[in-house]
Design an enzyme around this catalytic site. Sequence first.
Site, PDB file in Angstrom:
ATOM      1  N   SER A 151       0.836  -1.203   0.000  1.00  0.00           N
ATOM      2  CA  SER A 151       0.000   0.000   0.000  1.00  0.00           C
ATOM      3  C   SER A 151       0.874   1.258   0.000  1.00  0.00           C
ATOM      4  O   SER A 151       1.633   1.476  -0.948  1.00  0.00           O
ATOM      5  CB  SER A 151      -0.967  -0.048   1.179  1.00  0.00           C
ATOM      6  N   ASP A 227      -9.981  -5.720  -3.347  1.00  0.00           N
ATOM      7  CA  ASP A 227      -9.421  -4.653  -2.531  1.00  0.00           C
ATOM      8  C   ASP A 227     -10.354  -3.450  -2.565  1.00  0.00           C
ATOM      9  O   ASP A 227     -10.661  -2.914  -3.639  1.00  0.00           O
ATOM     10  CB  ASP A 227      -8.042  -4.276  -3.079  1.00  0.00           C
ATOM     11  N   HIS A 260      -7.227  -6.138   0.823  1.00  0.00           N
ATOM     12  CA  HIS A 260      -6.076  -5.292   1.131  1.00  0.00           C
ATOM     13  C   HIS A 260      -5.342  -5.735   2.401  1.00  0.00           C
ATOM     14  O   HIS A 260      -4.373  -5.098   2.808  1.00  0.00           O
ATOM     15  CB  HIS A 260      -6.569  -3.846   1.318  1.00  0.00           C
TER      16      HIS A 260
END
Length: 282
Positions: A151, A227, A260
Site C-alpha cells: 500500500s 481490494d 487489502h
Amino acid sequence: MTGVPQLVSATRCFGGTQARYRHSSAVLGCEMVFSLFLPPQAVDQSVPAAYWLSGLTCTDENFVHKAGAQRVAAELGIALVVPDTSPRGPGVADDPEGAYDFGLGAGFYLDASREPYARHYRMGDYVAAELPALIEAHFPIDGRRAVFGHSMGGHGALVTALRHPGRYRSVSAFAPITNPMACPWGEKAFTGYLGEDRALWRPWDACALIEGAAERLPLLVDQGTADAFLETQLRPQALEAACKAAGHPLTLRLRQGYDHSYFFIASFIEDHLRFHARALAD
C-alpha cells in the site's frame, strides 16, 4: 551522528533471530525503532537484506507478526529489515485533526519540504540511505539489497528503487499506491508534506519516475481484485500504462478475490521472497 542500535527485544525464530532495535536518527531528528530478522546463515557469514515498507497506520511490527515471512527468509538466507512508517516522538508534528492518512504512521517515504513537517518527515532519505548504512555497519548484512512493501509502503518501495538506480537488486509491491499524484491519499499527503506545486510531487510518484528511469529494474506487483481501495487509491492500471509507454518491465498479477489485508500478503509473501532471492544471489 546516527546512534548505535540498542536492542529492545529478541526471540528465536526458525533457527534465526527476530529482534527489535531502537536508535537515534540524525536524518529524522528523533528516536526510531526497526525490526530485524537475521536468518541462521548470518551466524557464519554476511547475508543480503530485503527491506519491507509497511502501509498507513502500521509500525515495524505489523509485518513481523502477520506476514509469515521468517520461515522462507530463514530457508533462503535473507535478512528482513522493517522500519517504522514515520518519525515519532515528542516534537514530531502530526495531522492537526489526528487523521490516519497523514502525519504519524503516514510518512509516505518522502522527504518533506513544507513546515512543520520538513524537520522530521524525511523517510525517503532515512529508508534509502541512513537505515541501510546503519544496518550494514552493525550487523552481518552485506550490500545486496531488495525492497518491497504494501500500500503506502508499496508506493515507497517502487519510488525508492526508481529514485536510486543500482542501489537495489529487486523491487516488488503488494497493492501499492501506484500514482499518488492522482489519488486522494497521495494528494493529501503531497500537499501537506510538499506544498501545492505539483512539480515538486513528481519525484515521489512511481508513474512519473518511470518515464525517465535510468534503470529498467523489473517491477513485480500483486493486487487483489476485492481490494476496497483498488479503483480510488491504488489504480494499478496507471502503473501498467506508464510502464507500457516507457518500455519498463512490469509483472502485474491480479489476484482474484483477495483484499487489502495481511491475509493477502501472507498468501503470496513466499513468492515475493523467492523472487528477491533470485536477484540477490551471487
